[in-house]
Design a protein around this motif. Structure first.
Motif, mmCIF file in Angstrom:
data_model
loop_
_atom_site.group_PDB
_atom_site.id
_atom_site.type_symbol
_atom_site.label_atom_id
_atom_site.label_comp_id
_atom_site.label_asym_id
_atom_site.label_seq_id
_atom_site.Cartn_x
_atom_site.Cartn_y
_atom_site.Cartn_z
ATOM 1 N N GLN A 1 14.776 -74.003 -17.228
ATOM 2 C CA GLN A 1 16.213 -74.493 -17.660
ATOM 3 C C GLN A 1 16.483 -75.718 -16.777
ATOM 4 N N ARG A 2 16.306 -75.662 -15.626
ATOM 5 C CA ARG A 2 16.731 -77.029 -14.917
ATOM 6 C C ARG A 2 15.979 -78.263 -15.394
ATOM 7 N N LEU A 3 14.489 -77.872 -15.805
ATOM 8 C CA LEU A 3 13.907 -79.113 -16.131
ATOM 9 C C LEU A 3 14.381 -79.801 -17.605
ATOM 10 N N ARG A 4 14.775 -78.939 -18.232
ATOM 11 C CA ARG A 4 15.233 -79.235 -19.462
ATOM 12 C C ARG A 4 16.617 -80.235 -19.578
ATOM 13 N N SER B 1 17.636 -86.143 -6.839
ATOM 14 C CA SER B 1 17.479 -87.330 -6.470
ATOM 15 C C SER B 1 17.221 -88.321 -7.511
ATOM 16 N N ALA B 2 16.483 -88.055 -8.433
ATOM 17 C CA ALA B 2 15.821 -88.936 -9.419
ATOM 18 C C ALA B 2 17.122 -89.079 -10.383
ATOM 19 N N GLU B 3 18.001 -88.166 -10.770
ATOM 20 C CA GLU B 3 19.263 -88.421 -11.298
ATOM 21 C C GLU B 3 20.311 -89.182 -10.603
ATOM 22 N N LEU B 4 20.381 -89.129 -9.223
ATOM 23 C CA LEU B 4 21.259 -89.844 -8.457
ATOM 24 C C LEU B 4 20.623 -91.290 -8.638
ATOM 25 N N GLU C 1 17.307 -84.151 -20.621
ATOM 26 C CA GLU C 1 18.597 -84.494 -21.231
ATOM 27 C C GLU C 1 19.316 -85.569 -20.550
ATOM 28 N N VAL C 2 19.367 -85.426 -19.323
ATOM 29 C CA VAL C 2 20.023 -86.159 -18.332
ATOM 30 C C VAL C 2 19.413 -87.691 -18.431
ATOM 31 N N TYR D 1 20.743 -91.598 -20.094
ATOM 32 C CA TYR D 1 20.776 -92.870 -19.338
ATOM 33 C C TYR D 1 19.859 -93.687 -20.015
ATOM 34 N N ALA D 2 18.653 -93.198 -20.359
ATOM 35 C CA ALA D 2 17.902 -94.364 -20.761
ATOM 36 C C ALA D 2 18.301 -94.867 -22.320
#
Length: 305
Positions: free
Chosen positions: A160-163, A291-294, A167-168, A172-173
């Motif tokens: 679920q977290r990877l999905r 961290s990747a999302e940050l 999406e995040v 952003y892309a």
């Protein structure tokens, strides 16, 4: 029903209930040191790299111990807030075996590159999962996370977290939309030198996920084949990315002196005002979903300035 019948039936009911209760199968995982067998999902986990802290928090777990270099501030803010109360087990490079043993963990998560030499000692303390994160790319890290989640008994939570992460990153892309096909390079600088991250690094993988290629190709550059390349100003000018992202490890840092050189002004990123200082702790030390999302949010904000 009289009291005598109740006394006879109760033990039988208890036995039947116990027999009907589901027995959770042991967990078996192939990892860098062979096969890991866990009798049940662990509750007391020691994480010997920051990326493992990220993985634990991502599925709602708090590590019992963390190799935090005895510098809690190196754990990025969102993770630090989530892991209050953990015990430090020393350096990521040389964790304290005594401190780990004192915590009585039922799982240790270690890095192949950093901890291979002490695997036997770690395994003597508790079952130890060994994966390669120090030299992994962003995509490789995504592929490693389900292995870690299996050891934790949190496979569905990780799916679920990877999905949600995908999406995040997609959002952003689309927002960044690198139509000009600008190239980008991330590097860190301290008073001891400066290092650029090639395409084989985590930060470059995040940038690629967002549509930014790097001109610094792993094993195909004049500065050697290491993923992290120590560089001088002349070498940086030869790479000459459209966007230069820099993390500072000291005050002052080597790049502060470079900024006074005419060569510095020859960089495309300088001429077009696309040199950005970012949080080196997030971009270089803290591989993981959070961290990747940050990193992505920080880049998005800088590009919109």
């Amino acid at each position: 029903m009289n009291a005598r019948c109740v006394r006879i039936l109760l033990p039988a009911l208890t036995l039947a209930t116990a027999w009907l209760a589901p027995v959770r199968a042991e967990i078996r995982i192939r990892h860098a040191q062979g096969e890991l067998v866990l009798p049940q999902p662990p509750k007391r986990v020691v994480a010997l790299e920051f990326s493992f802290v990220d993985a634990l928090v991502a599925v709602g777990m708090v590590p019992t111990g963390i190799a935090d270099d005895r510098q809690p501030e190196r754990i990025i803010g969102p993770l630090r807030d989530a892991v209050k109360g953990y015990a430090s087990v020393g350096s990521r490079y040389q964790p304290s075996l005594e401190a780990i043993a004192a915590l009585k963990p039922d799982l240790i998560i270690a890095d192949q590159r950093l901890h291979q030499a002490v695997y036997s000692e770690l395994q003597a303390i508790a079952p130890t999962l060994v994966v390669d994160v120090r030299s992994s790319t962003y995509q490789e890290d995504l592929e490693t996370l389900p292995v870690v989640a299996r050891a934790l008994g949190k496979e569905e939570q990780m799916r679920q977290r990877l999905r949600r992460h995908a999406e995040v990153m997609d959002k952003y892309a689309r927002s960044i939309e690198n139509d000009q096909k600008l190239t980008a390079v991330f590097g860190v600088s301290s008073d001891k030198g400066s290092w650029l991250h090639t395409e084989a690094t985590y930060a470059a993988g995040v940038l690629k996920r967002l549509g930014f290629d790097t001109p610094l190709k792993h094993g195909r550059n004049r500065m050697g084949s290491e993923p992290y390349v120590k560089t001088g100003l002349e070498q940086l000018l030869a790479v000459n990315p459209d966007i230069l992202l820099l993390g500072r490890y000291s005050q002052p840092a080597q790049i502060d002196s470079w900024a006074k050189s005419p060569l510095w002004r020859g960089l495309k990123a300088v001429q077009n005002k696309r040199v950005y200082w970012v949080d080196g702790n997030i971009w270089a030390r803290s591989r993981g979903l959070i961290s990747a999302e940050l990193m992505t949010a920080q880049l998005h904000s800088l590009l919109r300035q």
